[in-house]
Design an enzyme around this catalytic site. Structure first.
Site, PDB file in Angstrom:
ATOM      1  N   TYR A   1      -5.965  -9.878  -0.750  1.00 39.08           N
ATOM      2  CA  TYR A   1      -6.092  -8.991   0.235  1.00 39.08           C
ATOM      3  C   TYR A   1      -5.470  -8.030   0.178  1.00 39.08           C
ATOM      4  CZ  TYR A   1      -5.476  -6.682   4.991  1.00 39.08           C
ATOM      5  OH  TYR A   1      -5.536  -5.947   6.008  1.00 39.08           O
TER       6      TYR A   1
ATOM      7  N   SER B   1      -4.855  -0.636   4.871  1.00 41.23           N
ATOM      8  CA  SER B   1      -3.525  -1.251   5.561  1.00 41.23           C
ATOM      9  C   SER B   1      -2.369  -0.837   4.874  1.00 41.23           C
ATOM     10  CB  SER B   1      -3.835  -2.800   5.194  1.00 41.23           C
ATOM     11  OG  SER B   1      -2.680  -3.436   5.444  1.00 41.23           O
TER      12      SER B   1
END
Length: 257
Positions: free
Chosen positions: A155, A142
């Site tokens: 995360y 990401s």
């Protein structure tokens, strides 16, 4: 086009980016092994891909949040003897909230799926991947991998691991003919935002890329160490590299607000 008899394993294939990977590869006449928890969705997708493209689509149900999930999955794949042309480690999830407020069990499950199962599956399937010329591994990271993320601390940290791990493997395995790539999308229209409680954040309100566009870029550049789809995402990453880390982490926290 002649059918490719090898297979690409796709985790998290029941929706979003994983489903789009399956559709794009099937359109290339590539056989796939579809992995997720939601077996009904996988069966429906497999039937559709077989009918539309005449490829083989194998369904394997697995829960990668379970500590034994990756081992069981790798064992089934290796025992199946399917030649592997690729592995797409797409399964993963996030959650929004202060570290101290989110349930510890959920955050540990996030580490299990996003890191531990990814590493385990990659290690156990590498021998099969080495046997196929031009094989590849795509690890879905990401743009979160490039800075710390207040209110999504675990995360962001897991995706930083995936990026670093993938870059290292890219160098280690290129001599063996296995390309390893870290896909680093930004906000993407998929189930992820709902699962992570992010639909009302500034980040997602600013606009999203389609999962199809993300996948198209990833597959086109699958032999690159890092793939960042979308000009806006690329500019954000590069501007972050020029900014002090104190600034980038505060900006990340603001975008999650």
């Amino acid at each position: 086009m002649e059918r490719i008899m090898s297979y690409v394993v796709i985790t998290g294939a029941s929706a979003g980016i994983g489903e789009c990977f399956a559709r794009a590869l099937a359109a290339e006449k590539q056989n796939v092994i579809l992995v997720a928890r939601r077996e009904e969705r996988l069966n429906a997708l497999a039937a559709e891909l077989k009918k539309q493209h005449g490829i083989e689509a194998i369904v394997l149900k697995a829960d990668l949040a379970d500590q034994t999930g990756a081992d069981a999955l790798a064992r089934r794949i290796n025992e199946g003897g399917w030649p592997l042309a690729g592995l797409i480690n797409n399964a993963g999830f996030g959650d929004r909230g202060a570290f101290s407020d989110l349930a510890l069990e959920r955050q540990l499950a996030m580490i299990q799926v996003n890191i531990t199962s990814l590493v385990s599956l990659t290690w156990q399937l590498l021998p099969a991947l080495r046997k196929q010329s031009g094989s590849f591994v795509i690890n879905v990271a990401s743009t979160a991998a490039f800075q710390a993320g207040p209110n999504m601390a675990i995360y962001y940290a897991t995706k930083a691991f995936v990026l670093s791990f993938s870059e290292a493997l890219h160098e280690e395995l290129k001599g063996a003919g296995v390309a390893v790539s870290a896909l680093c999308p930004g906000a993407t229209a998929s189930e992820f935002a709902q699962e992570a409680h992010m639909t009302d954040t500034k980040l997602f309100k600013a606009g999203t890329m389609t999962a199809e566009a993300v996948v198209k870029k990833s597959l086109a550049q699958r032999r690159n160490a890092i793939v960042i789809p979308g000009l806006r995402n690329l500019l954000m990453v590069w501007s972050g590299k020029l900014s002090p880390r104190a600034v980038t982490r505060r900006l990340a926290g603001w975008l999650q607000a």
